[in-house]
Design an enzyme around this catalytic site. Structure first.
Site, PDB file in Angstrom:
ATOM      1  N   GLU A   1       0.836  -1.204   0.000  1.00  0.00           N
ATOM      2  CA  GLU A   1       0.000   0.000   0.000  1.00  0.00           C
ATOM      3  C   GLU A   1       0.870   1.253   0.000  1.00  0.00           C
ATOM      4  O   GLU A   1       0.586   2.240  -0.667  1.00  0.00           O
ATOM      5  CB  GLU A   1      -0.933  -0.012   1.223  1.00  0.00           C
ATOM      6  CG  GLU A   1      -2.037  -1.034   1.091  1.00  0.00           C
ATOM      7  CD  GLU A   1      -2.790  -1.277   2.395  1.00  0.00           C
ATOM      8  OE1 GLU A   1      -4.013  -1.281   2.361  1.00  0.00           O
ATOM      9  OE2 GLU A   1      -2.139  -1.447   3.441  1.00  0.00           O
TER      10      GLU A   1
ATOM     11  N   SER B   1      31.329  19.700  22.101  1.00  0.00           N
ATOM     12  CA  SER B   1      31.614  18.289  22.296  1.00  0.00           C
ATOM     13  C   SER B   1      31.415  17.992  23.788  1.00  0.00           C
ATOM     14  O   SER B   1      30.901  18.836  24.516  1.00  0.00           O
ATOM     15  CB  SER B   1      33.043  18.052  21.841  1.00  0.00           C
ATOM     16  OG  SER B   1      33.367  16.721  22.035  1.00  0.00           O
TER      17      SER B   1
ATOM     18  N   GLU C   1      21.385   9.369  29.214  1.00  0.00           N
ATOM     19  CA  GLU C   1      21.063   8.914  27.853  1.00  0.00           C
ATOM     20  C   GLU C   1      22.175   8.010  27.357  1.00  0.00           C
ATOM     21  O   GLU C   1      23.318   8.133  27.785  1.00  0.00           O
ATOM     22  CB  GLU C   1      20.970  10.119  26.896  1.00  0.00           C
ATOM     23  CG  GLU C   1      19.848  11.065  27.236  1.00  0.00           C
ATOM     24  CD  GLU C   1      19.895  12.340  26.388  1.00  0.00           C
ATOM     25  OE1 GLU C   1      20.605  12.356  25.360  1.00  0.00           O
ATOM     26  OE2 GLU C   1      19.227  13.307  26.780  1.00  0.00           O
TER      27      GLU C   1
ATOM     28  N   LYS D   1      25.009   6.951  24.904  1.00  0.00           N
ATOM     29  CA  LYS D   1      25.876   7.705  23.999  1.00  0.00           C
ATOM     30  C   LYS D   1      25.999   6.895  22.708  1.00  0.00           C
ATOM     31  O   LYS D   1      26.650   5.858  22.667  1.00  0.00           O
ATOM     32  CB  LYS D   1      27.245   7.925  24.638  1.00  0.00           C
ATOM     33  CG  LYS D   1      28.144   8.836  23.834  1.00  0.00           C
ATOM     34  CD  LYS D   1      29.388   9.192  24.629  1.00  0.00           C
ATOM     35  CE  LYS D   1      30.254  10.206  23.925  1.00  0.00           C
ATOM     36  NZ  LYS D   1      30.654   9.846  22.577  1.00  0.00           N
TER      37      LYS D   1
ATOM     38  N   ARG E   1      28.955  18.481  12.314  1.00  0.00           N
ATOM     39  CA  ARG E   1      29.522  19.322  13.361  1.00  0.00           C
ATOM     40  C   ARG E   1      30.691  20.162  12.822  1.00  0.00           C
ATOM     41  O   ARG E   1      30.858  21.312  13.186  1.00  0.00           O
ATOM     42  CB  ARG E   1      30.022  18.450  14.515  1.00  0.00           C
ATOM     43  CG  ARG E   1      30.279  19.244  15.770  1.00  0.00           C
ATOM     44  CD  ARG E   1      30.564  18.313  16.935  1.00  0.00           C
ATOM     45  NE  ARG E   1      31.983  18.109  17.077  1.00  0.00           N
ATOM     46  CZ  ARG E   1      32.777  18.891  17.798  1.00  0.00           C
ATOM     47  NH1 ARG E   1      32.270  19.894  18.479  1.00  0.00           N
ATOM     48  NH2 ARG E   1      34.052  18.662  17.872  1.00  0.00           N
TER      49      ARG E   1
ATOM     50  N   GLU F   1      22.126  12.434  16.484  1.00  0.00           N
ATOM     51  CA  GLU F   1      23.144  11.537  15.964  1.00  0.00           C
ATOM     52  C   GLU F   1      22.611  10.785  14.745  1.00  0.00           C
ATOM     53  O   GLU F   1      21.491  10.288  14.759  1.00  0.00           O
ATOM     54  CB  GLU F   1      23.427  10.533  17.092  1.00  0.00           C
ATOM     55  CG  GLU F   1      24.818  10.064  17.188  1.00  0.00           C
ATOM     56  CD  GLU F   1      25.801  11.100  17.707  1.00  0.00           C
ATOM     57  OE1 GLU F   1      25.414  12.219  18.086  1.00  0.00           O
ATOM     58  OE2 GLU F   1      26.995  10.770  17.684  1.00  0.00           O
TER      59      GLU F   1
ATOM     60  N   LYS G   1      23.265  14.423  31.696  1.00  0.00           N
ATOM     61  CA  LYS G   1      22.936  15.835  31.497  1.00  0.00           C
ATOM     62  C   LYS G   1      22.151  16.345  32.694  1.00  0.00           C
ATOM     63  O   LYS G   1      21.194  15.689  33.128  1.00  0.00           O
ATOM     64  CB  LYS G   1      22.074  16.005  30.237  1.00  0.00           C
ATOM     65  CG  LYS G   1      22.770  15.528  28.971  1.00  0.00           C
ATOM     66  CD  LYS G   1      21.850  15.550  27.760  1.00  0.00           C
ATOM     67  CE  LYS G   1      22.604  15.022  26.544  1.00  0.00           C
ATOM     68  NZ  LYS G   1      21.778  14.900  25.349  1.00  0.00           N
TER      69      LYS G   1
ATOM     70  N   LYS H   1      32.008   6.983  29.782  1.00  0.00           N
ATOM     71  CA  LYS H   1      32.257   5.935  28.794  1.00  0.00           C
ATOM     72  C   LYS H   1      32.230   4.533  29.421  1.00  0.00           C
ATOM     73  O   LYS H   1      32.579   4.360  30.590  1.00  0.00           O
ATOM     74  CB  LYS H   1      33.633   6.156  28.136  1.00  0.00           C
ATOM     75  CG  LYS H   1      33.778   7.472  27.401  1.00  0.00           C
ATOM     76  CD  LYS H   1      33.079   7.471  26.066  1.00  0.00           C
ATOM     77  CE  LYS H   1      33.904   6.968  24.930  1.00  0.00           C
ATOM     78  NZ  LYS H   1      34.907   7.801  24.364  1.00  0.00           N
TER      79      LYS H   1
ATOM     80  N   CYS I   1      47.564 -19.046  -4.478  1.00  0.00           N
ATOM     81  CA  CYS I   1      46.273 -19.162  -3.808  1.00  0.00           C
ATOM     82  C   CYS I   1      46.213 -20.458  -2.991  1.00  0.00           C
ATOM     83  O   CYS I   1      46.499 -21.531  -3.528  1.00  0.00           O
ATOM     84  CB  CYS I   1      45.162 -19.127  -4.846  1.00  0.00           C
ATOM     85  SG  CYS I   1      43.552 -19.550  -4.168  1.00  0.00           S
TER      86      CYS I   1
ATOM     87  N   CYS J   1      43.545 -22.965  -4.821  1.00  0.00           N
ATOM     88  CA  CYS J   1      43.775 -23.591  -6.132  1.00  0.00           C
ATOM     89  C   CYS J   1      45.230 -23.577  -6.558  1.00  0.00           C
ATOM     90  O   CYS J   1      45.565 -24.152  -7.591  1.00  0.00           O
ATOM     91  CB  CYS J   1      42.928 -22.899  -7.193  1.00  0.00           C
ATOM     92  SG  CYS J   1      43.514 -21.236  -7.559  1.00  0.00           S
TER      93      CYS J   1
ATOM     94  N   CYS K   1      39.241 -20.532  -9.974  1.00  0.00           N
ATOM     95  CA  CYS K   1      39.469 -20.956  -8.586  1.00  0.00           C
ATOM     96  C   CYS K   1      38.141 -21.403  -7.973  1.00  0.00           C
ATOM     97  O   CYS K   1      37.143 -20.684  -8.060  1.00  0.00           O
ATOM     98  CB  CYS K   1      40.048 -19.801  -7.780  1.00  0.00           C
ATOM     99  SG  CYS K   1      40.269 -20.210  -6.042  1.00  0.00           S
TER     100      CYS K   1
HETATM  101  S1  IVH Z   1      24.811  15.725  23.959  1.00  0.00           S
HETATM  102  C1  IVH Z   1      26.224  20.032  24.027  1.00  0.00           C
HETATM  103  N1  IVH Z   1      23.775  13.299  23.879  1.00  0.00           N
HETATM  104  O1  IVH Z   1      28.875  12.316  21.574  1.00  0.00           O
HETATM  105  C2  IVH Z   1      25.679  18.661  24.006  1.00  0.00           C
HETATM  106  N2  IVH Z   1      25.751  13.719  22.674  1.00  0.00           N
HETATM  107  O2  IVH Z   1      31.561  12.797  22.528  1.00  0.00           O
HETATM  108  C3  IVH Z   1      26.500  17.726  23.272  1.00  0.00           C
HETATM  109  N3  IVH Z   1      26.566  11.801  21.387  1.00  0.00           N
HETATM  110  O3  IVH Z   1      29.386  15.312  19.798  1.00  0.00           O
HETATM  111  C4  IVH Z   1      25.985  16.448  22.894  1.00  0.00           C
HETATM  112  N4  IVH Z   1      24.991  10.412  21.991  1.00  0.00           N
HETATM  113  O4  IVH Z   1      27.866  13.527  18.737  1.00  0.00           O
HETATM  114  C5  IVH Z   1      24.766  14.101  23.473  1.00  0.00           C
HETATM  115  N5  IVH Z   1      22.756  11.214  23.881  1.00  0.00           N
HETATM  116  C6  IVH Z   1      23.729  12.014  23.468  1.00  0.00           C
HETATM  117  C7  IVH Z   1      24.737  11.578  22.593  1.00  0.00           C
HETATM  118  C8  IVH Z   1      25.735  12.469  22.217  1.00  0.00           C
HETATM  119  C9  IVH Z   1      26.083  10.574  21.259  1.00  0.00           C
HETATM  120  C10 IVH Z   1      27.788  12.264  20.707  1.00  0.00           C
HETATM  121  C11 IVH Z   1      27.656  13.657  20.115  1.00  0.00           C
HETATM  122  C12 IVH Z   1      28.799  14.422  20.711  1.00  0.00           C
HETATM  123  C13 IVH Z   1      29.728  13.354  21.133  1.00  0.00           C
HETATM  124  C14 IVH Z   1      30.660  13.805  22.215  1.00  0.00           C
END
Ligand code: IVH
Length: 684
Positions: free
Chosen positions: A38, A85, A116, A118, A139, A173, A289, A313, A407, A410, A431
């Protein structure tokens, strides 16, 4: 400008709304309400109307998502607000430090955070005007980015129309899902191209592609997490911003969590450190955040990163092990891939025993030797890779890894197809490792066109051992085919054998195109078929003869000679002939006399009446019975008839048989053909 009926304008508008809505249901909510069929129908109708009324096409029409343009480059554009960043942390202590600093500045006992995932992708800024997609910027250096709008439009989860007609900029992203990453890398491996080290590189590489169709074919996806100048929309916190983004129709990550304090953030991190493997995209940590925008404003930012957010990380997943041996895999296109056989080691939930070494340049660059202690990591969290060797632990028994000289499957010659290529390939077109791919070419529409022999069937035929080279398909019996198991019934077999029978008498150029001679595609196959008229004549052609043919360069000529010099090729040719495959076409069309009209009178020495007529036609000439002013030449044999008188009266040029042959030779050689060969092939 022509008048476009109002109903049409309305229909186009309605179709776009509908299509975008279903796109949203499918790609953002993952909850479609119509079938693919559809959906295709709506799309087809819109394409049809836009074709008829190109004035109606807008940049935000869903038809603009499919790519098809080749861009010249990307122009740069200033960001409205710098794209910052994030600072990184790797341990719980550091994250507690971060919280402490924040509480101190804000003078609060507890601070609310949004945690959140990453996403390992490429950050993107998306601008909308009155709800319509206007631009997508990378960026870049944070102040200026590249305008990748055309490419981002191919990402289906990025709305081209918002669910509210707002002017807004959002950020997030663009990422490549794990399966897609894997698929593309496998493809690149087969083609001998360098692999993408991780999904982020793959996404970045894709967004910077100039061919938008290529971008559309790689299934990128998006998560949006940031609203620029949120106060304009009455938003008070990040949590509200995420909700707002969802309402506008963006794809927002469903796993974000509102945390009442830093401990809940740490819990979230611990949870996702384990659970991240459940996801079909790669995440490399948690972004923390401060929730309230008022608090964010108080905290402010440095020139590089906000003070109200930090990336927490996940630990890199590495393990130490030893390289026991290196084996070589030969891919479907003949690419030789070195693979490290490892002492089994536990890594990120699985036991790793092997790791791709990509190519021999990589081994050299990383100085990896058999017997070495090495660190392994999962590239993109998926593919085990050797990150580095530990030369300090060498005992002297380690062995360097040399590219093989032949090879391993073969024993054929190996080499690079071009100097830029990193991959080494098996150059033997026969081959066995390449057989499936070769068969696919052989039976494809451009070649012998055996419709019933699809990829799955070919797999079965090769895996069962029934087909060991391409000529074998002409020797298949109903009994053998019936052994291939369920799904291969009597009707399938009868139909397939019928198709194979028909494939025996395809035009010669199709057979040549199907052989898989390196550098010989359909166009060159046509030239060769026309020139030689038989597979044997082609097989025996010298390098010089080949090179003299228009449209055939020295490399192609060399490739053809090499191919036919291969004893296996000779064996296959014999088998094809024996099976009754048509390998010649009596005389080919040389076309050297195109545009000329001939008449013939008297008896010729080399040709019978029928022969000369057929011959002239094969050379592209028009042949007529009667002499008129339209005749360019009259060929005059012994005992000519009244035609000669008429020709003289009309001043039509005449030539003897020998003069004709000289004339022809001259034209043939001017075209780059070999006259002797032409005469031979004519005689059959
Ligand atoms: S916030 C000013 N939220 O990680 C706020 N960044 O290492 C900046 N990234 O450049 C970004 N997941 O490309 C934010 N949930 C998330 C993210 C995120 C991935 C990336 C983003 C940033 C980089 C920094």
């Amino acid at each position: 400008m022509r008048e476009i009926p109002k109903e049409i304008i309305e229909e186009v508008e309605k179709l776009r709304e509908e299509i975008e809505y279903h796109n949203y249901r499918y790609y953002v909510l993952n909850d479609p309400v119509i079938t693919d069929e559809e959906f295709d129908k709506l799309m087809k109708r819109l394409i049809e109307l836009e074709k008829k009324y190109p004035e109606l096409v807008t940049p935000d029409s869903p038809t603009q998502r499919v790519g098809g343009r080749v861009l010249e480059g990307f122009k740069t554009e200033r960001h409205t607000v710098p794209m910052l960043s994030l600072d990184n942390t790797y341990s719980e202590e550091e994250i507690l430090e971060f919280d402490k600093r924040i509480r101190k500045t804000l003078q609060e006992a507890e601070v609310e955070y949004v945690a959140e995932l990453k996403i390992d992708g490429v950050s993107i800024a998306l601008r909308y005007e009155e709800g319509r997609f206007k631009m997508a910027l990378t960026r870049g250096d944070g102040l200026e980015g590249e305008d990748v709008s055309e490419n981002v439009k191919t990402v289906r989860s990025v709305p081209l129309r918002l669910r509210k007609p707002l002017t807004v900029e959002v950020r997030g992203e663009i990422y490549m899902p794990v399966d897609e990453f894997r698929r593309i890398n496998e493809e690149r491996q087969e083609e001998g191209l360098p692999l993408f080290a991780n999904p982020r590189n793959a996404a970045a590489g894709t967004l910077r592609q100039l061919d938008t169709s290529e971008v559309a074919s790689r299934k990128l996806d998006s998560f949006i997490y940031y609203v620029v100048e949120p106060e304009k929309y009455g938003l008070k916190s990040q949590w509200e911003a995420l909700e707002f983004l969802k309402e506008l129709g963006f794809k927002v990550n469903p796993h974000s969590r509102l945390c009442r304090n830093i401990q809940e953030v740490v819990d979230y991190w611990n949870e996702w450190k384990e659970r991240k493997k459940e996801l079909d995209y790669w995440v490399d940590g948690v972004v923390v955040k401060v929730n309230g925008f008022d608090s964010q404003r108080v905290l402010g930012e440095t020139s590089k990163a906000p003070r109200w957010a930090i990336a927490f990380k996940f630990p890199a997943e590495q393990a130490r092990t030893r390289v026991i041996d290196v084996t070589i895999q030969v891919g479907r296109t003949g690419v030789l891939t070195p693979v490290a056989e490892l002492e089994p080691v536990q890594l990120a939930g699985t036991v790793v025993k092997r790791a791709s070494l990509h190519n021999f340049d990589y081994i050299k660059e990383k100085d990896i030797r058999i017997g070495d202690h090495v660190f392994v990591e999962k590239a993109g969290g998926i593919i085990p890779q050797i990150v580095k060797s530990i030369p300090e632990l060498r005992t002297g028994v380690e062995r360097e890894i040399e590219p093989p000289e032949s090879c391993p499957v073969c024993g054929g010659k190996v080499g690079k197809l071009s100097p830029e290529e990193v991959a080494i390939r098996c150059l033997n077109p026969h081959c066995p490792a390449k057989l499936k791919r070769a068969l696919k070419t052989f039976v494809s529409r451009d070649a012998l066109d055996v419709e019933g022999l699809g990829e799955k069937f070919i797999e079965k035929l090769v895996d069962s051992g029934l087909v060991k080279d391409m000529a074998d398909i002409f020797y298949l019996t109903p009994f053998e085919l019936a052994q291939l198991g369920p799904g291969v019934g009597q009707r399938t077999i009868a139909k397939l054998l019928q198709e194979i029978e028909e494939a025996k008498s395809r035009p010669l150029y199709k057979l040549i195109a199907g052989l898989g001679i390196p550098m010989v595609g359909q166009k060159i196959a046509k030239t060769l078929a026309e020139h030689f008229g038989s597979l044997d004549a082609l097989a025996n052609a010298s390098y010089e003869t080949l090179q003299d043919i228009e449209g055939i360069g020295p490399e192609v000529a060399r490739s053809i000679v090499e191919y036919f010099r291969n004893p296996k090729t000779r064996e296959i040719l014999e088998k094809l002939k024996k099976a009754g495959v048509k390998t010649e076409e009596k005389v080919t069309k040389y076309d050297v006399l195109r545009g000329l009209t001939f008449a013939v009178t008297g008896t010729l020495r080399r040709f019978t009446r029928e022969e000369i007529l057929e011959f002239l036609e094969k050379m592209g000439a028009k042949v007529v019975d009667n002499v008129s002013r339209n005749v360019d030449y009259l060929i005059v044999g012994e005992n000519p008839g009244s035609k000669l008188e008429k020709a003289k009266a009309l001043r039509v040029k005449t030539m003897s048989e020998d003069e004709f042959l000289h004339f022809l030779k001259d034209r043939v050689e001017k075209k780059g053909y070999d006259f002797e060969e032409l005469m031979r092939s004519w005689k059959g």
